[in-house]
Design a protein around this motif. Structure first.
Motif, PDB file in Angstrom:
ATOM      1  N   HIS A  63       0.822  -1.197   0.000  1.00 55.58           N
ATOM      2  CA  HIS A  63       0.000   0.000   0.000  1.00 55.58           C
ATOM      3  C   HIS A  63       0.864   1.259   0.000  1.00 55.58           C
ATOM      4  CE1 HIS A  63      -3.080  -2.907   1.406  1.00 55.58           C
ATOM      5  NE2 HIS A  63      -3.900  -2.107   0.755  1.00 55.58           N
ATOM      6  N   ARG A  64       2.022   1.174   0.647  1.00 56.33           N
ATOM      7  CA  ARG A  64       2.890   2.335   0.759  1.00 56.33           C
ATOM      8  C   ARG A  64       3.398   2.804  -0.603  1.00 56.33           C
ATOM      9  NH1 ARG A  64       3.708   7.090   2.525  1.00 56.33           N
ATOM     10  NH2 ARG A  64       5.806   7.606   3.271  1.00 56.33           N
ATOM     11  N   TYR A  65       3.800   1.872  -1.481  1.00 56.28           N
ATOM     12  CA  TYR A  65       4.320   2.301  -2.779  1.00 56.28           C
ATOM     13  C   TYR A  65       3.225   2.941  -3.624  1.00 56.28           C
ATOM     14  CZ  TYR A  65       2.494  -1.309  -6.001  1.00 56.28           C
ATOM     15  OH  TYR A  65       1.688  -2.086  -6.800  1.00 56.28           O
ATOM     16  N   LEU A  66       1.972   2.473  -3.452  1.00 58.20           N
ATOM     17  CA  LEU A  66       0.863   3.096  -4.178  1.00 58.20           C
ATOM     18  C   LEU A  66       0.576   4.494  -3.639  1.00 58.20           C
ATOM     19  CD1 LEU A  66      -1.574   0.060  -4.561  1.00 58.20           C
ATOM     20  CD2 LEU A  66      -0.238   1.184  -6.362  1.00 58.20           C
ATOM     21  N   GLU A  67       0.681   4.632  -2.330  1.00 65.65           N
ATOM     22  CA  GLU A  67       0.501   5.956  -1.735  1.00 65.65           C
ATOM     23  C   GLU A  67       1.585   6.914  -2.238  1.00 65.65           C
ATOM     24  OE1 GLU A  67       1.660   6.778   2.437  1.00 65.65           O
ATOM     25  OE2 GLU A  67      -0.493   7.161   2.729  1.00 65.65           O
ATOM     26  N   MET A  68       2.817   6.428  -2.315  1.00 64.32           N
ATOM     27  CA  MET A  68       3.914   7.235  -2.849  1.00 64.32           C
ATOM     28  C   MET A  68       3.649   7.613  -4.303  1.00 64.32           C
ATOM     29  SD  MET A  68       7.177   5.143  -1.304  1.00 64.32           S
ATOM     30  CE  MET A  68       8.318   5.995  -2.397  1.00 64.32           C
ATOM     31  N   ALA A  69       3.189   6.658  -5.096  1.00 64.60           N
ATOM     32  CA  ALA A  69       2.930   6.914  -6.510  1.00 64.60           C
ATOM     33  C   ALA A  69       1.852   7.982  -6.687  1.00 64.60           C
ATOM     34  CB  ALA A  69       2.521   5.621  -7.218  1.00 64.60           C
ATOM     35  N   GLU A  70       0.819   7.931  -5.851  1.00 65.40           N
ATOM     36  CA  GLU A  70      -0.241   8.939  -5.937  1.00 65.40           C
ATOM     37  C   GLU A  70       0.312  10.336  -5.660  1.00 65.40           C
ATOM     38  OE1 GLU A  70      -3.456   8.731  -6.808  1.00 65.40           O
ATOM     39  OE2 GLU A  70      -3.132   6.621  -7.336  1.00 65.40           O
ATOM     40  N   GLU A  71       1.136  10.451  -4.621  1.00 57.34           N
ATOM     41  CA  GLU A  71       1.707  11.753  -4.266  1.00 57.34           C
ATOM     42  C   GLU A  71       2.650  12.247  -5.363  1.00 57.34           C
ATOM     43  OE1 GLU A  71       4.314  13.801  -0.652  1.00 57.34           O
ATOM     44  OE2 GLU A  71       3.155  11.958  -0.289  1.00 57.34           O
ATOM     45  N   LEU A  72       3.461  11.356  -5.884  1.00 58.34           N
ATOM     46  CA  LEU A  72       4.404  11.740  -6.930  1.00 58.34           C
ATOM     47  C   LEU A  72       3.681  12.107  -8.232  1.00 58.34           C
ATOM     48  CD1 LEU A  72       7.137   9.037  -6.277  1.00 58.34           C
ATOM     49  CD2 LEU A  72       7.370  11.498  -5.917  1.00 58.34           C
ATOM     50  N   GLU A  73       2.605  11.402  -8.540  1.00 60.22           N
ATOM     51  CA  GLU A  73       1.836  11.727  -9.737  1.00 60.22           C
ATOM     52  C   GLU A  73       1.293  13.149  -9.656  1.00 60.22           C
ATOM     53  OE1 GLU A  73      -2.065  10.259 -12.335  1.00 60.22           O
ATOM     54  OE2 GLU A  73      -1.271   8.985 -10.733  1.00 60.22           O
ATOM     55  N   SER A  74       0.797  13.531  -8.496  1.00 61.90           N
ATOM     56  CA  SER A  74       0.286  14.886  -8.299  1.00 61.90           C
ATOM     57  C   SER A  74       1.402  15.918  -8.493  1.00 61.90           C
ATOM     58  CB  SER A  74      -0.321  15.015  -6.904  1.00 61.90           C
ATOM     59  OG  SER A  74      -0.801  16.325  -6.682  1.00 61.90           O
ATOM     60  N   GLU A  75       2.587  15.612  -7.990  1.00 61.84           N
ATOM     61  CA  GLU A  75       3.709  16.531  -8.123  1.00 61.84           C
ATOM     62  C   GLU A  75       4.191  16.634  -9.570  1.00 61.84           C
ATOM     63  OE1 GLU A  75       6.675  15.114  -5.455  1.00 61.84           O
ATOM     64  OE2 GLU A  75       5.531  15.601  -3.637  1.00 61.84           O
ATOM     65  N   LEU A  76       4.138  15.520 -10.307  1.00 65.44           N
ATOM     66  CA  LEU A  76       4.642  15.503 -11.679  1.00 65.44           C
ATOM     67  C   LEU A  76       3.834  16.395 -12.618  1.00 65.44           C
ATOM     68  CD1 LEU A  76       5.544  11.724 -12.141  1.00 65.44           C
ATOM     69  CD2 LEU A  76       7.128  13.658 -12.150  1.00 65.44           C
ATOM     70  N   GLN A  77       2.600  16.710 -12.259  1.00 63.18           N
ATOM     71  CA  GLN A  77       1.785  17.593 -13.088  1.00 63.18           C
ATOM     72  C   GLN A  77       2.408  18.980 -13.215  1.00 63.18           C
ATOM     73  OE1 GLN A  77      -2.229  17.634 -11.553  1.00 63.18           O
ATOM     74  NE2 GLN A  77      -2.393  15.402 -11.545  1.00 63.18           N
ATOM     75  N   HIS A  78       3.293  19.315 -12.291  1.00 63.31           N
ATOM     76  CA  HIS A  78       3.919  20.640 -12.294  1.00 63.31           C
ATOM     77  C   HIS A  78       5.395  20.583 -12.685  1.00 63.31           C
ATOM     78  CE1 HIS A  78       0.251  21.831 -10.221  1.00 63.31           C
ATOM     79  NE2 HIS A  78       0.475  20.872  -9.331  1.00 63.31           N
ATOM     80  N   VAL A  79       5.815  19.428 -13.198  1.00 66.71           N
ATOM     81  CA  VAL A  79       7.217  19.228 -13.574  1.00 66.71           C
ATOM     82  C   VAL A  79       7.329  19.235 -15.096  1.00 66.71           C
ATOM     83  CG1 VAL A  79       9.146  17.603 -13.525  1.00 66.71           C
ATOM     84  CG2 VAL A  79       7.749  17.940 -11.488  1.00 66.71           C
ATOM     85  N   PRO A  80       8.246  19.993 -15.681  1.00 63.71           N
ATOM     86  CA  PRO A  80       8.396  20.015 -17.142  1.00 63.71           C
ATOM     87  C   PRO A  80       8.752  18.636 -17.705  1.00 63.71           C
ATOM     88  CG  PRO A  80       9.574  21.846 -16.127  1.00 63.71           C
ATOM     89  CD  PRO A  80       9.166  20.928 -15.017  1.00 63.71           C
TER      90      PRO A  80
END
Length: 238
Positions: free
Chosen positions: A5-22
């Protein structure tokens, strides 16, 4: 919380951050993510693999992980059936490499698609397309030999089939039929695409001249991690 579950939680947070990354930016390494989130390296690796499955990043061996950008490949009656032109209109920089041009006898299905007599001679044209320097698609086009004398010479130094047809024969191709599905490419095509045999878009199409005569039957394998297929349909009033 379990590591699964932890890696999925990490992926969700990182996906949100990637929306603002070139697009093209380097993504933090497994080591950096493990330190940031207080998890093991395997859990951090699983989070990056999940982002890769979501087509948000791509990993380059020996270089790291980078923010991926997928280009919209638009299928529309208003757009010409030219791979290079479609990529150009979407804001990409297209490239094309001619693999082979050969004459052979058409199989039954090709004769039906191109309205040709049985066992007619046809051109078989194989190409690999790139966008922004990355391999994007592999295509095989079949065209009537008799209608296009000297096509092999026309494509020498000009790998754009649509451009060659327009310049040499005065033919502006238009869409007649188009079908797309997900398919696992044969190994030889996967090698051209520089990927494993994971499913790719498979576009099967027939194009015609402005007079309605079928002129090209094509099968195109397109990498789903590079191109996002988009259909645009518009009802036209009389």
């Amino acid at each position: 919380m379990t590591s699964s579950h932890r890696y999925l939680e990490m992926a969700e947070e990182l996906e949100s951050e990637l929306q603002h990354v070139p697009v093209g930016s380097r993504v933090p390494s497994e080591h950096a993510l493990a330190s940031r989130f207080g998890v093991s390296r395997p859990t951090a690796r699983a989070a990056l693999q999940e982002l890769e499955r979501r087509l948000l990043v791509h990993r380059v061996q020996g270089r790291g992980t980078f923010r991926r950008g997928r280009l919209d490949y638009v299928i529309s009656p208003a757009w010409p059936p030219s791979f290079s032109e479609t990529l150009r209109r979407a804001g990409g920089v297209p490239g094309v490499r001619l693999i082979s041009v050969a004459v052979r006898r058409a199989v039954e299905q090709e004769c039906r698609q191109l309205a040709l007599p049985a066992a007619s001679a046809v051109w078989s044209v194989e190409r690999v397309f790139t966008v922004n320097g990355e391999v994007a698609a592999y295509a095989t086009s079949v065209l009537p030999h008799r209608a296009l004398p000297g096509l092999d010479a026309a494509l020498t130094g000009e790998a754009s089939l649509a451009t060659a047809l327009r310049r040499r024969y005065g033919i502006a191709v238009q869409r007649l039929r188009y079908r797309i599905s997900l398919a696992s490419p044969p190994q030889v095509i996967a090698d051209h695409l520089t990927v494993d045999r994971t499913p790719t878009w498979l576009a099967e199409s027939v194009n015609r001249t402005s007079h309605g005569t079928p002129i090209e039957s094509a099968r195109t394998y397109m990498r789903a991690d590079v191109l996002n297929i988009s259909f645009e349909m518009e009802e036209r009033t009389p």
